[in-house]
Motif scaffolding. Structure first.
Motif, mmCIF file in Angstrom:
data_model
loop_
_atom_site.group_PDB
_atom_site.id
_atom_site.type_symbol
_atom_site.label_atom_id
_atom_site.label_comp_id
_atom_site.label_asym_id
_atom_site.label_seq_id
_atom_site.Cartn_x
_atom_site.Cartn_y
_atom_site.Cartn_z
ATOM 1 N N GLU A 1 32.618 44.191 29.881
ATOM 2 C CA GLU A 1 34.083 44.148 29.762
ATOM 3 C C GLU A 1 34.762 44.309 31.120
ATOM 4 O OE1 GLU A 1 34.463 46.138 25.261
ATOM 5 O OE2 GLU A 1 34.817 47.351 27.060
ATOM 6 N N VAL A 2 34.322 45.307 31.860
ATOM 7 C CA VAL A 2 34.981 45.609 33.139
ATOM 8 C C VAL A 2 34.677 44.549 34.194
ATOM 9 C CG1 VAL A 2 35.063 47.254 35.050
ATOM 10 C CG2 VAL A 2 35.065 48.085 32.689
ATOM 11 N N PHE A 3 33.438 44.064 34.239
ATOM 12 C CA PHE A 3 33.067 43.097 35.279
ATOM 13 C C PHE A 3 33.550 41.681 34.961
ATOM 14 C CE2 PHE A 3 30.578 46.536 36.725
ATOM 15 C CZ PHE A 3 30.179 46.263 38.027
ATOM 16 N N ASP A 4 33.509 41.311 33.694
ATOM 17 C CA ASP A 4 33.900 39.943 33.329
ATOM 18 C C ASP A 4 35.396 39.802 33.104
ATOM 19 O OD1 ASP A 4 31.232 39.301 33.480
ATOM 20 O OD2 ASP A 4 30.875 39.529 31.318
ATOM 21 N N HIS A 5 36.042 40.890 32.691
ATOM 22 C CA HIS A 5 37.482 40.817 32.417
ATOM 23 C C HIS A 5 38.197 42.053 32.969
ATOM 24 C CE1 HIS A 5 36.487 37.480 29.748
ATOM 25 N NE2 HIS A 5 35.596 38.265 29.148
ATOM 26 N N PRO A 6 38.156 42.246 34.292
ATOM 27 C CA PRO A 6 38.836 43.422 34.864
ATOM 28 C C PRO A 6 40.340 43.345 34.656
ATOM 29 C CG PRO A 6 38.203 41.872 36.593
ATOM 30 C CD PRO A 6 37.591 41.365 35.319
ATOM 31 N N LYS A 7 40.929 44.488 34.357
ATOM 32 C CA LYS A 7 42.369 44.519 34.090
ATOM 33 C C LYS A 7 43.150 45.093 35.269
ATOM 34 C CE LYS A 7 41.900 45.067 29.047
ATOM 35 N NZ LYS A 7 40.437 45.035 28.986
ATOM 36 N N HIS A 8 42.607 46.098 35.927
ATOM 37 C CA HIS A 8 43.353 46.774 36.994
ATOM 38 C C HIS A 8 43.150 46.060 38.337
ATOM 39 C CE1 HIS A 8 44.827 50.047 39.559
ATOM 40 N NE2 HIS A 8 45.419 50.516 38.469
ATOM 41 N N ASP A 9 44.197 46.010 39.138
ATOM 42 C CA ASP A 9 44.117 45.331 40.449
ATOM 43 C C ASP A 9 43.059 45.972 41.343
ATOM 44 O OD1 ASP A 9 46.067 43.550 39.752
ATOM 45 O OD2 ASP A 9 47.705 44.633 40.729
ATOM 46 N N TYR A 10 42.901 47.291 41.235
ATOM 47 C CA TYR A 10 41.917 47.989 42.071
ATOM 48 C C TYR A 10 40.501 47.543 41.705
ATOM 49 C CZ TYR A 10 39.237 51.795 44.208
ATOM 50 O OH TYR A 10 38.337 52.511 44.946
ATOM 51 N N THR A 11 40.220 47.395 40.407
ATOM 52 C CA THR A 11 38.908 46.925 39.967
ATOM 53 C C THR A 11 38.660 45.515 40.475
ATOM 54 O OG1 THR A 11 39.220 48.220 37.937
ATOM 55 C CG2 THR A 11 37.402 46.657 37.967
ATOM 56 N N LYS A 12 39.683 44.669 40.396
ATOM 57 C CA LYS A 12 39.548 43.286 40.891
ATOM 58 C C LYS A 12 39.257 43.277 42.385
ATOM 59 C CE LYS A 12 42.726 41.538 37.356
ATOM 60 N NZ LYS A 12 44.078 40.964 37.098
ATOM 61 N N MET A 13 39.914 44.188 43.125
ATOM 62 C CA MET A 13 39.681 44.259 44.565
ATOM 63 C C MET A 13 38.235 44.665 44.864
ATOM 64 S SD MET A 13 39.254 46.516 47.295
ATOM 65 C CE MET A 13 39.899 48.093 46.720
ATOM 66 N N LEU A 14 37.720 45.654 44.127
ATOM 67 C CA LEU A 14 36.339 46.091 44.330
ATOM 68 C C LEU A 14 35.357 44.955 44.046
ATOM 69 C CD1 LEU A 14 36.214 49.665 42.726
ATOM 70 C CD2 LEU A 14 36.225 49.094 45.157
ATOM 71 N N LEU A 15 35.616 44.198 42.992
ATOM 72 C CA LEU A 15 34.718 43.113 42.614
ATOM 73 C C LEU A 15 34.758 41.959 43.613
ATOM 74 C CD1 LEU A 15 35.404 43.077 38.773
ATOM 75 C CD2 LEU A 15 33.293 43.784 39.888
ATOM 76 N N ASP A 16 35.905 41.790 44.264
ATOM 77 C CA ASP A 16 36.050 40.691 45.241
ATOM 78 C C ASP A 16 35.591 41.084 46.638
ATOM 79 O OD1 ASP A 16 37.068 39.014 43.336
ATOM 80 O OD2 ASP A 16 39.167 39.462 43.791
ATOM 81 N N ALA A 17 35.288 42.379 46.840
ATOM 82 C CA ALA A 17 34.953 42.873 48.182
ATOM 83 C C ALA A 17 33.509 42.562 48.542
ATOM 84 C CB ALA A 17 35.213 44.376 48.256
ATOM 85 N N GLU A 18 33.190 41.304 48.641
ATOM 86 C CA GLU A 18 31.852 40.858 49.026
ATOM 87 C C GLU A 18 31.958 40.085 50.329
ATOM 88 O OE1 GLU A 18 27.744 40.558 48.617
ATOM 89 O OE2 GLU A 18 29.141 41.626 47.314
ATOM 90 N N PRO A 19 31.191 40.444 51.348
ATOM 91 C CA PRO A 19 31.275 39.722 52.624
ATOM 92 C C PRO A 19 30.997 38.237 52.437
ATOM 93 C CG PRO A 19 29.939 41.699 52.847
ATOM 94 C CD PRO A 19 30.185 41.517 51.380
ATOM 95 N N LYS A 20 31.850 37.406 53.019
ATOM 96 C CA LYS A 20 31.701 35.953 52.893
ATOM 97 C C LYS A 20 31.515 35.331 54.272
ATOM 98 C CE LYS A 20 34.573 35.784 48.716
ATOM 99 N NZ LYS A 20 34.659 37.252 48.605
ATOM 100 N N PRO A 21 30.579 34.382 54.388
ATOM 101 C CA PRO A 21 30.357 33.732 55.688
ATOM 102 C C PRO A 21 31.617 33.054 56.197
ATOM 103 C CG PRO A 21 28.590 33.205 54.142
ATOM 104 C CD PRO A 21 29.667 33.888 53.348
#
Length: 536
Positions: free
Chosen positions: A245-265
């Motif tokens: 639920e949390v990883f596939d459908h995050p609701k809070h902006d902070y959770t979305k930020m954590l999930l997007d915080a992956e180093p990109k080339p």
């Protein structure tokens, strides 16, 4: 069938620390439950309150911590916070056990590891020392410690980080706890060791049926290790639910930020540039033992004839497991330990330079270490730390040095007015930026970065990596980036070198190494990042 009471119930937990500068609210109204056999992850960045919450459950908060009357912690329906100290001590290590992030600081350096685990057994159960040692040996076998019969009488410093973590797990499991609290148990480990440790914990959980409260900032681990997750930010629970639920459908902006915080080339320049650093057949040998006459009788070859070239403005990443020789190679390049072979910088053989020229070369070759808290003097202000190189290599007066310090802080995106503060007043990410500012103050041509982001949260890692890339573009600085974090190396490197047992086993562009590896060892390193998928 569901139990009458949850195994662990935390309700409206708030923790406030009384400080000289005022009250600090570390946890604010946190609630969750933990059932038998369940794995619940508390996730969030440093300072989110997750470790403070686990310390509260264990009754290990410092004396300046305050909890309001409405805060409730119950273990199998029994109130923990009102327990007498004797009962609380019996609960800790017996019914609720804990694995800490840094095993070396958790184990007594003066006691053999077998005695430390046996002591935990004797403390909670009436067994003889010999029987406790037999149980300890069985536990070492259970956690797959290599050669347990020989190593039960060794001291902590004689083990690797992954082996120490296995010993900590054995100690935590000694009395078959109902709950295992794992506080960042794999943060500083290689990806291969991390996967092994997580699989080990999961296998033992399945065998013993214990519940796990897993504390981490690594969402990749959480996704494949936990059943449910609580996301914390600045002491508050901002989101909770099953992992899917949390990883596939995050609701809070902070959770979305954590999930997007992956180093990109990032796009890399293909412009051909001159070589700045050339290493030719570098070898480093450590002497382990000498005979009566001082002649070496036992040694280890840490670096075995490595050659490499780094161009001006380029980033070369070195990856490999602990003990692969990558940090030793870096220190040899920086002239910090004896080596054979040749190191050329800007066309000159460093070994053939006179004493003054070698000293002056330090201005152009700087280093950023893994642990900024350990490499920054706690007794010096930030301005003193940053300007110290200027006092050695320049004739600038104090006012001019302070101005350079403020500019350096601004360049690493820190408040220039904070020059008179001390290292302990900054977060881990801020301290690492201070260490980078110190390395930049002399405007070097080359910086060795030895695991500079390994202990940082993902979002902070991104900030530091973006900062390093921006500075590189602005100043045309060359980096040698040493790390065991493959995603970070891929994001920042123009060329990647893979090391094992002191040798280069493969090298090439990030695309070649990560998308089409040729050597089995490289494949194993890359697969280890996804091995966590198999843990669940």
């Amino acid at each position: 069938m569901r139990q009458e009471h949850p195994l662990l119930e935390v309700k409206d937990l708030s923790v406030t620390f009384k400080m000289d500068s005022g009250d600090v609210d570390a946890v604010k109204g946190l609630s969750f439950t933990l059932e038998k056999g369940q794995t619940l992850a508390l996730v969030g960045e440093s300072g989110s309150g997750k470790s403070v919450s686990s310390s509260a459950v264990m009754g290990l908060l410092p004396p300046n911590a305050r909890l309001p009357d409405e805060s409730v912690i119950r273990f199998q329906g029994q109130e923990v916070m009102s327990m007498p100290e004797k009962e609380l001590r019996a609960l800790r290590g017996d019914r609720i056990a804990m694995i800490f992030q840094e095993p070396m600081t958790s184990l007594n350096p003066f006691m053999k590891v077998g005695e430390q685990v046996a002591e935990a057994i004797c403390l909670h159960r009436k067994v003889s020392k010999s029987d406790a040692m037999k149980e300890t040996l069985a536990l070492f076998n259970k956690v797959q410690l290599p050669e347990p019969e020989k190593r039960i009488d060794k001291y902590p410093h004689e083990f690797s980080g992954g082996q120490l973590q296995r010993i900590m797990i054995a100690m935590a499991l000694a009395n078959k706890p109902d709950i295992l609290i794992a506080d960042e148990p794999t943060t500083a480990l290689d990806v291969t060791v991390q996967a092994e440790v997580l699989r080990l914990i999961k296998d033992i959980q399945a065998e013993m049926g214990m519940a796990i409260l897993f504390i981490t900032h690594d969402l990749g681990v959480v996704r494949h290790f936990a059943d449910d997750v609580v996301v914390m930010c600045k002491g508050e629970k901002v989101e909770t639910g099953t992992v899917s639920e949390v990883f596939d459908h995050p609701k809070h902006d902070y959770t979305k930020m954590l999930l997007d915080a992956e180093p990109k080339p990032q796009p890399r320049s293909r412009e051909e540039k001159d070589d700045l650093l050339i290493v030719d057949d570098a070898k480093v040998r450590y002497v382990l033992n000498k005979d009566f006459f001082g002649r070496p009788t036992d040694f280890v070859d840490a670096v075995k004839g490595i050659s490499l070239r780094i161009k001006q403005g380029q980033t070369v990443g070195i990856v490999g497991e602990s003990g692969s020789g990558k940090s030793t190679l870096g220190r040899a390049i920086m002239q910090m330990l004896p080596y054979s072979g040749s190191v050329f910088f800007n066309g000159e053989n460093i070994e053939k330079l006179d004493k003054q020229a070698r000293f002056d070369l330090k201005r152009d070759m700087q280093m950023v270490f893994q642990d900024p808290y350990g490499s920054l003097s706690p007794r010096m202000t930030i301005s003193e730390i940053i300007t110290e190189p200027l006092t050695v290599f320049t004739n600038l007066n104090k006012k001019e040095r302070m101005e350079r310090a403020r500019k350096a802080l601004a360049e690493v995106r820190l408040d220039p007015t904070s020059v008179n503060r001390y290292p302990h007043e900054f977060s881990g990410g801020q301290r690492q930026r201070i260490a980078i500012a110190r390395a930049l103050i002399l405007e070097p041509k080359f910086i060795l970065l030895d695991e500079p982001t390994s202990a940082l949260d993902r979002s902070v890692q991104l900030t530091v990596l973006e900062l390093l890339q921006d500075i590189q573009k602005k100043r045309n600085i060359t980096y040698l980036f040493i790390s065991h974090d493959l995603s970070v190396v891929r994001a920042i490197s123009d060329h990647v070198i893979v090391m094992q047992h002191g040798e280069v086993v493969e090298q090439g562009t990030p695309e070649k190494i990560f998308d089409a590896p040729e050597m089995d060892y490289t494949k194993r390193l890359i697969d280890a990042c996804m091995l966590i998928d198999d843990v669940a």
